[in-house]
Write a protein that holds these residues in place. Sequence first.
Motif: not given
Length: 650
Positions: A337-364
Motif C-alpha cells: 500500500i505504501l509502495l502504491l502511494a509512492m509509485g503513483a506520486t512519482a510516476f504521475t509527477c514523472g508523466l507531467r514533467n515528461a509532458w512539459r519537457a516534450g520527452s516522448r520516451d519519458g511519457m511512454l
Amino acid sequence: MPVISPYRRLSREWQGGCAALLLLTLWALACPYPAHAAEPLHITSAELFAVNGHGFSPPPYTLDTVALPGPWEPVALPHVLPPQLVPPGDDTMGPQTVVTWYRTQLPPLASSPEPRYLYIPRWKTDGQIAVYGDGRLLYQSHANWLWNGSNHPLWIPLDETAGAQPPQALVLRIERLRATGGAISSLWLGDEAAISWRYRVRDALQIQLPLMTSAAFLAVGMFALAVWLRQRKAFPGASLYLLFFITSAVSWIRCLHYYVGQHRLPVSDDWFGWLTVNSLFWLVATAHFFLVRLHHLSLPWLNHLVITVTAATSVLTLPVFPGNWPNVTVLAPLAYILLLAMGATAFTCGLRNAWRAGSRDGMLLAGWSLLSLMFGVYDWLLQNNHVSVEGSFLGSYASVGAFFIFMYIMFRRYTGALDGVRQVNASLEEKLQAREAELTQSHIRLRDIEQRQTLSQERQRLMQDMHDGLGSSLVSALRVVEAGRLQEAEVAEVLKSCIDDLKLAIDSMEPIGADLLLLLATLRFRLGSRLESTGIALRWEISDLPALDWLDPRNALHILRILQEALANTLKHAQATEIRVTTGTADGCVTVTIADNGTGFSVAQAMHRGGKGLSNQLRRAQAIGGEVLLESSAAGTQLTLRLPVNRPNG
C-alpha cells in the motif's frame, strides 16, 4: 519512394511482434483440445477439514483416506483459505500453522491406453502442498516452505507406471502459516491430448515468457553496464546506461518469485521474502530516476521522498530484528500500500514533467509505470483472494513490457547518438574540406609569393654578380680603350672573358640535382674551347662524388666563379702547358683540385698584396661553407676547393 526513418521502422516491427504474440496467445487459449481426445474431467467440488498445529512437517508417504478425522465440509472449487488471527503465544515449537485437507471422489474411470494426468492451474500457500491418489503420494513441493513455486501450474501423472489403476479418490494436503491465506483452483483430469494444451499455454505465459524476458533484460543490462564502465568519463550521458543496468538487475530479482521455487533456494525464506518485497521499491526508485534523466526536470522533494521511503522500508523489513517483530511476509500487504502511494506520486509527477519537457520516451515509460501499478493492484487483490483464484499475476507482464520499453528507449538513444556522431562527422568533414580549400588557396598564394621572392632574389643575385664580375670587367676595359692603351687582341680577350662570365651565370641557374660532377661538366664545356685555343692540354681526372643537398643555383655560381678564376689565372700568368682537374673525398668533404705546370708565384706575397681575384675566391668559399687551399712553386700551382657534404645550416 519515401524514406522510412529507423525509429518508425522499429516501432512498426515492435507493434507487429506484439500483435503476433497477442494473436498466438488468443489462439492458444481459444483452441479446443483435439477431436480424438477423451472428454476431460473438470472437478469443481470437494470436501475440506483443517487441523491447527505448530511448525511444518513433511507429508506422509501413504495416507489412509478413510481414517482421516472430520468433520468434512463440502466446498466449491476454486476455494479460498482466509488468513486467521493468530494470538500471541510461544513460538518455540515453530510458527503457528494449519494443515488443510481437500478430498474429492472421482467417478469410475474407464481403462485408457493413454496415461491420465491431474492439472492444477493454480495453488497458493505460504507453505507446502502434497497430492495423493487413493492414499499414494503422487506429488509434493520440494522448495522452501514459504517461497515454494506456487505460481507454477502443476502437471501430475496419475497412472503413468505400468499396471497402474486410475485413482478413485484424490486428496490434497496444504500446510501453511495460519496468519496468511491460501487458495486452490478447480482441478482438471484427463489424458495428455485433452488437457496438456491448457497446462502448456499457462506455463508458457505465466512462467517461461517472464523468465526469458527477465533473462534477456538482465543480459542487455550487463551490456549497458559494460558500456558505462567504458564510456563513463568520455560520455556525459553514460549514467543512463548505469541506471538501465540497475533497473534490469532489480527487475530480475523482483521477478524471481514468479518462476523459481521448484527447487530449494540458496537463501532462507526470510531473506528471499525481503528481496522480493523490497526489490519492488528499488524498481520504482530506479525507474523514477531513469525518468528524471529522460525529462531533466528534477523535483528535489520527490527525490528525497523516494529515497527515504525506499531506504526506510528496506531497513524496517530486514529479517534481523529479535522478538515478536513481524517478518516481511506479514508486513507485505502494508508495504505494498505504501509502495502504491509512492509509485503513483512519482510516476504521475514523472508523466507531467515528461509532458512539459516534450520527452516522448519519458511519457511512454511513465505511462507504462502507472499501468504497471494497476497491475500491482490486481496482483495484490489476487494475492489476498479478492479476485478469481484462477487468475494469473500481471506483475510479470509489467516487467515484460518494461523490458521492451527500456530496449526501445535505449535503442533510440543509441541510434540517436550514432546519428549525432554522423552529423558531427559530416560537419567536421565539411569544415575540413572548407579548411583544406582555404589552405590550398593559401598555399597557392604563398607559392606565388615564394616564386616572386625567388625570382626577385635571383635577379638581385645575377645583377650583383654581373655588376661585380661582368660589369666590372667591361667598365675597366672601356676605360682602357678610351685611353687608347688596349690593343684589339686584348679587347677580344676581355670580351671573351666577359662572355664566359655571362654563360657561367646562366649555367648556374640550370637544375643539377645536387650533382657536383654535372656542374663541373658544365664548366668544362664552357671553358674547354678557350683552353684548346691556347694550346694548353686539359687532363680531366674526375671520380664519383656524394650528392650535395645544399647545392642550389646561388652556391653553384660561387663554385663556378672560384674555379673559373683559378683557370683564368693559369691562362694569364702561369705560362703552363698542362692543366689537371681532379676530385676526391676526405673527412666529410669533397675536393676539387686544379693544378698546372706553370712557373708558379709567391703565395705569401699575393696574399699580402690582397689581389682582387684571390680575395674573391676566399670570400666565395667562405660564403658556401668551404675552404680554398693554394700552393705554388717553380713546378706549378695547385688550388684545392674543399666543400662539406652536409652543412649545418642546410
